[in-house]
Write an enzyme that holds these catalytic residues in place. Structure first.
Site, PDB file in Angstrom:
ATOM      1  CG  HIS A   8      -2.010   1.113   1.280  1.00 17.52           C
ATOM      2  ND1 HIS A   8      -3.287   0.943   1.311  1.00 17.52           N
ATOM      3  CD2 HIS A   8      -1.681   2.490   1.323  1.00 17.52           C
ATOM      4  CE1 HIS A   8      -4.029   2.010   1.402  1.00 17.52           C
ATOM      5  NE2 HIS A   8      -3.054   2.820   1.358  1.00 17.52           N
ATOM      6  CG  HIS A  10      -1.346   6.526  -2.369  1.00 17.47           C
ATOM      7  ND1 HIS A  10      -2.375   6.489  -3.104  1.00 17.47           N
ATOM      8  CD2 HIS A  10      -1.586   5.873  -1.299  1.00 17.47           C
ATOM      9  CE1 HIS A  10      -3.318   5.863  -2.212  1.00 17.47           C
ATOM     10  NE2 HIS A  10      -2.932   5.683  -0.989  1.00 17.47           N
ATOM     11  CG  HIS A 188      -7.215   4.115   0.410  1.00 23.72           C
ATOM     12  ND1 HIS A 188      -6.964   3.411  -0.685  1.00 23.72           N
ATOM     13  CD2 HIS A 188      -6.368   4.671   0.885  1.00 23.72           C
ATOM     14  CE1 HIS A 188      -5.735   3.739  -0.671  1.00 23.72           C
ATOM     15  NE2 HIS A 188      -5.419   4.653   0.066  1.00 23.72           N
ATOM     16  CD  GLU A 191      -6.665   6.913   5.078  1.00 26.37           C
ATOM     17  OE1 GLU A 191      -7.094   7.070   4.130  1.00 26.37           O
ATOM     18  OE2 GLU A 191      -5.295   7.410   5.225  1.00 26.37           O
ATOM     19  CG  ASP A 269      -0.952   5.889   2.933  1.00 24.49           C
ATOM     20  OD1 ASP A 269      -1.288   5.286   1.696  1.00 24.49           O
ATOM     21  OD2 ASP A 269      -1.917   5.996   3.884  1.00 24.49           O
ATOM     22  CG  ASP A 270       0.497   8.844   0.673  1.00 20.87           C
ATOM     23  OD1 ASP A 270       0.529   8.826  -0.490  1.00 20.87           O
ATOM     24  OD2 ASP A 270      -0.468   8.444   1.394  1.00 20.87           O
TER      25      ASP A 270
HETATM   26  N1  ADE Z   1      -4.319   8.918  -1.692  1.00 20.36           N
HETATM   27  C1  ADE Z   1      -2.998   9.239  -1.237  1.00 20.36           C
HETATM   28  N2  ADE Z   1      -2.746   8.984  -0.081  1.00 20.36           N
HETATM   29  C2  ADE Z   1      -4.093   8.550   0.535  1.00 20.36           C
HETATM   30  C3  ADE Z   1      -4.584   8.116   1.893  1.00 20.36           C
HETATM   31  N3  ADE Z   1      -3.780   7.632   2.924  1.00 20.36           N
HETATM   32  N4  ADE Z   1      -5.965   7.732   1.952  1.00 20.36           N
HETATM   33  C4  ADE Z   1      -6.705   8.139   0.951  1.00 20.36           C
HETATM   34  N5  ADE Z   1      -6.335   8.545  -0.327  1.00 20.36           N
HETATM   35  C5  ADE Z   1      -5.021   8.776  -0.371  1.00 20.36           C
HETATM   36 ZN    ZN Z   2      -3.246   4.839   0.811  1.00 22.39          ZN
END
Ligand code: ADE
Ligand code: ZN
Length: 321
Positions: A8, A10, A188, A191, A269-270
């Site tokens: 997971h 992006h 998703h 969250e 995630d990011d």
């Molecule tokens: N797009 C990029 N990161 C995200 C996240 N944590 N939740 C939802 N959309 C995303």
């Molecule tokens: Zn995500």
């Protein structure tokens, strides 16, 4: 070091502030100065502001070659942390906003995967995603491009974005198109939405995994269902802590979900937005919950079992864990 796998992340959200600035300087993309804080890191205050900052940073990726560079750079950093396999989300909507076609964005990513494999031995695959807050019509258009342009590295379909917008059933046409074409899917959910968001996803979309799903912890019956149906959770504790869902790794439900029998996987995630990486996530959950190397290897095995790539690749990777 324990071998790792990530399910997971992006892709546009992997580019560091330095790389975003370098790409923009090279390709002439206008960069909104509000993208960065005075210390040079990405500037955002809450989840919704993060989504907006993500869009501003992603706008620096302007060509097929830029997509190659972003992919290669992320896989290089992962390989340094003993990551064997990364399944990355790509967003054709972000590519299109920067004037890049679906095919070009994919070919750029594939070239980055090839280059990283050749240099570092790391393997990568792609999950094409739509963006929930852009609505069901855009999602269906992405799914149509997705099924019309198969690529050996594209292994699934997914959705990110603001979970509060629309209902999962609104996206059933997009997800069913992908599912009926033989692809695995993930959404998703749970969250920023509560357990209902996960239930609605399970009831209306043909998903094999849940992105995050962490708020299932609020509903024991739902946790039981996730265990019974063997639905893996793409958990990203560092992301959840950064966006304010939990106060610390110790307070994060990762271990409680694991102990309840959920198939837990661990991702970043990011990473530059949340000051993390796959390696840091492994270290931080190990410290918080007292995991030994065997526990961490089990997490990697869970991720490889839950990966959307073919069985031959899975077995090859598992043999290296
Ligand atoms: N797009 C990029 N990161 C995200 C996240 N944590 N939740 C939802 N959309 C995303
Ligand atoms: Zn995500």
């Amino acid at each position: 070091m324990v071998k790792k796998a990530e399910l997971h992340v992006h892709l546009e959200g992997t580019a560091t502030p330095a790389l975003v600035k370098k790409l923009a300087a090279n390709n002439g993309a206008p960069l909104d100065p509000s993208t960065f804080k005075s210390d040079g890191e990405f500037s955002w205050t809450n989840f919704w502001d993060f989504l907006s900052c993500y869009d501003k940073a992603a706008a620096a990726i302007q060509s097929k070659e830029d997509y190659r560079i972003v992919t290669y750079d992320y896989l290089r950093r992962c390989a340094e942390e003993d990551v064997l396999y990364v399944e990355t989300f790509s967003s054709p909507d972000h590519a299109a906003s920067a004037g890049i076609s679906y095919i070009d964005h994919l070919e750029g990513i594939a070239a980055g995967i090839d280059d990283a494999r050749q240099e570092f031995g790391i393997e990568g695959r792609v999950i094409v995603t739509c963006v929930r807050h852009l609505g069901p019509e855009k999602a269906l258009a992405v799914a149509q491009q997705f099924v019309s342009n198969p690529h050996p590295y594209v292994v699934g379909f997914g959705m990110g974005g603001d979970e509060a917008q629309f209902h999962p059933k609104d996206f059933a046409p997009a997800f069913n198109l992908a599912h009926n074409a033989g692809y695995a899917t993930t959404n998703h959910a749970g969250e920023f939405g509560g357990p209902k968001s996960i239930r609605d996803t399970l009831n209306h979309l043909p998903v094999q995994r849940i992105g995050h799903g962490v708020r299932s912890i609020e509903d024991p019956k739902l946790v039981e269902e996730l265990v019974r149906r063997k639905i893996p959770l793409e958990l990203c504790p560092g992301s959840n802590i950064s966006t304010g869902l939990f106060g610390s790794y110790e307070e994060h439900p990762f271990d409680r979900l694991k102990e309840a029998g959920c198939l837990v996987t661990l991702s970043s995630d990011d990473p530059p937005f949340f000051a993390t990486s796959v390696g840091k996530e492994y270290d931080r959950v190990a410290n918080a919950f007292g995991y030994d190397e065997e526990n961490l290897r089990q997490i990697t095995h869970n991720s490889l079992d839950a990966a959307f790539c073919d069985d031959i690749l899975k077995e090859k990777l598992k043999a290296q864990v």
